[in-house]
Design an enzyme around this catalytic site. Structure first.
Site, PDB file in Angstrom:
ATOM      1  N   SER A 195     -42.370  20.943  24.182  1.00 39.32           N
ATOM      2  CA  SER A 195     -41.649  19.799  23.632  1.00 39.32           C
ATOM      3  C   SER A 195     -41.245  18.879  24.769  1.00 39.32           C
ATOM      4  O   SER A 195     -40.945  19.343  25.883  1.00 39.32           O
ATOM      5  CB  SER A 195     -40.384  20.254  22.894  1.00 39.32           C
TER       6      SER A 195
ATOM      7  N   TYR B 232     -32.645  25.255  23.432  1.00 36.47           N
ATOM      8  CA  TYR B 232     -33.972  24.781  23.048  1.00 36.47           C
ATOM      9  C   TYR B 232     -34.630  24.027  24.192  1.00 36.47           C
ATOM     10  O   TYR B 232     -35.800  24.256  24.520  1.00 36.47           O
ATOM     11  CB  TYR B 232     -33.876  23.888  21.812  1.00 36.47           C
ATOM     12  N   ALA B 233     -33.887  23.135  24.841  1.00 37.83           N
ATOM     13  CA  ALA B 233     -34.451  22.370  25.957  1.00 37.83           C
ATOM     14  C   ALA B 233     -34.868  23.289  27.093  1.00 37.83           C
ATOM     15  O   ALA B 233     -35.958  23.142  27.667  1.00 37.83           O
ATOM     16  CB  ALA B 233     -33.431  21.346  26.447  1.00 37.83           C
ATOM     17  N   ALA B 234     -34.014  24.253  27.425  1.00 40.84           N
ATOM     18  CA  ALA B 234     -34.339  25.185  28.513  1.00 40.84           C
ATOM     19  C   ALA B 234     -35.564  26.019  28.172  1.00 40.84           C
ATOM     20  O   ALA B 234     -36.417  26.281  29.030  1.00 40.84           O
ATOM     21  CB  ALA B 234     -33.142  26.083  28.799  1.00 40.84           C
TER      22      ALA B 234
END
Length: 226
Positions: free
Chosen positions: A128, A151-153
């Site tokens: 993503s 989620y970003a990590a």
């Protein structure tokens, strides 16, 4: 005939990837935690497999059921329950990493013996742009306003994991895809892209020839420069 396994294939981006790769001539095995939720994939012509990427026994049984494998699409992923700092703890982080990162490792490692027998082995890890630090820090990008930490990590880890797998597997095409801001359950269908647009990069990478790129991160416009 190209044989493909897609994880998290019962809905949204996973199901659309099933449809498009079947249309491209692949024999598709649609992995999902609950095979009773696989009617839509079956209607498209997919072979539904019970597959929970957090359960090694489930992963091993799913891979053992495959006669061969040319393309692996690691699509399964979760957003998690933590969306900022105040509700973040180690358990919230761990649950997202278990699916989004360790799930890819479990499935890919189990699938390697079959992939190594293929004449054109391909792995696509669905990452993503939310895992791309340059976009997280650039005003104007869709990702800039996203505060979610786990989620970003996890998606940043998927990109790094993809690069390292590609280095270690020079005979395979191993790449990561960014669906972009697509209308799915993840975002309450607020995304402005359709699921077809959101699977453009994944499908393009899943259908690479032997001379295609490896170790790269692509969105629907092409390669995302590091």
């Amino acid at each position: 005939m190209t044989t493909t396994l897609i994880t998290g294939a019962n809905r949204s981006l996973g199901l659309e990837t099933v449809r498009r790769l079947i249309d491209a001539g692949h024999t598709v095995h649609a992995g999902m935690r609950d095979p009773d939720a696989g009617d839509a994939a079956r209607a498209l012509g997919a072979h539904v497999l019970p597959l929970d990427v957090t359960d090694q026994a489930s992963v091993d049984a799913a891979i053992a059921a495959l006669p061969e494998l040319d393309v692996l699409v690691n699509n399964a992923g979760i957003l998690g329950t933590s969306h900022g700092v105040d509700d973040l703890d180690a358990d919230a982080m761990s649950s997202v990493l278990d699916v989004n990162v360790l799930g890819i490792v479990r499935v890919t490692q189990a699938a390697l013996p079959l992939l190594r027998r293929s004449g054109n082995p391909v792995v696509v890890n669905v990452a993503s742009g939310v895992g791309w630090p340059r976009w997280l820090t650039t005003p104007g990008h869709d990702e800039f306003g996203v505060p979610t930490i786990p989620y970003a990590a996890s998606k940043a880890a998927v990109v790094a994991l993809t690069v390292q797998y590609a280095k270690n597997l020079p005979g395979m095409r191993v790449n990561a895809s960014d669906p972009g801001y697509t209308s799915t359950d993840f975002n309450g269908h607020s995304g402005y892209q359709t699921v077809t647009e959101g699977t453009d990069a994944t499908v393009a990478l899943a259908t690479l020839a032997q001379d295609g790129p490896t170790g790269e991160f692509h969105d629907r416009r092409g390669r995302i420069e590091y």
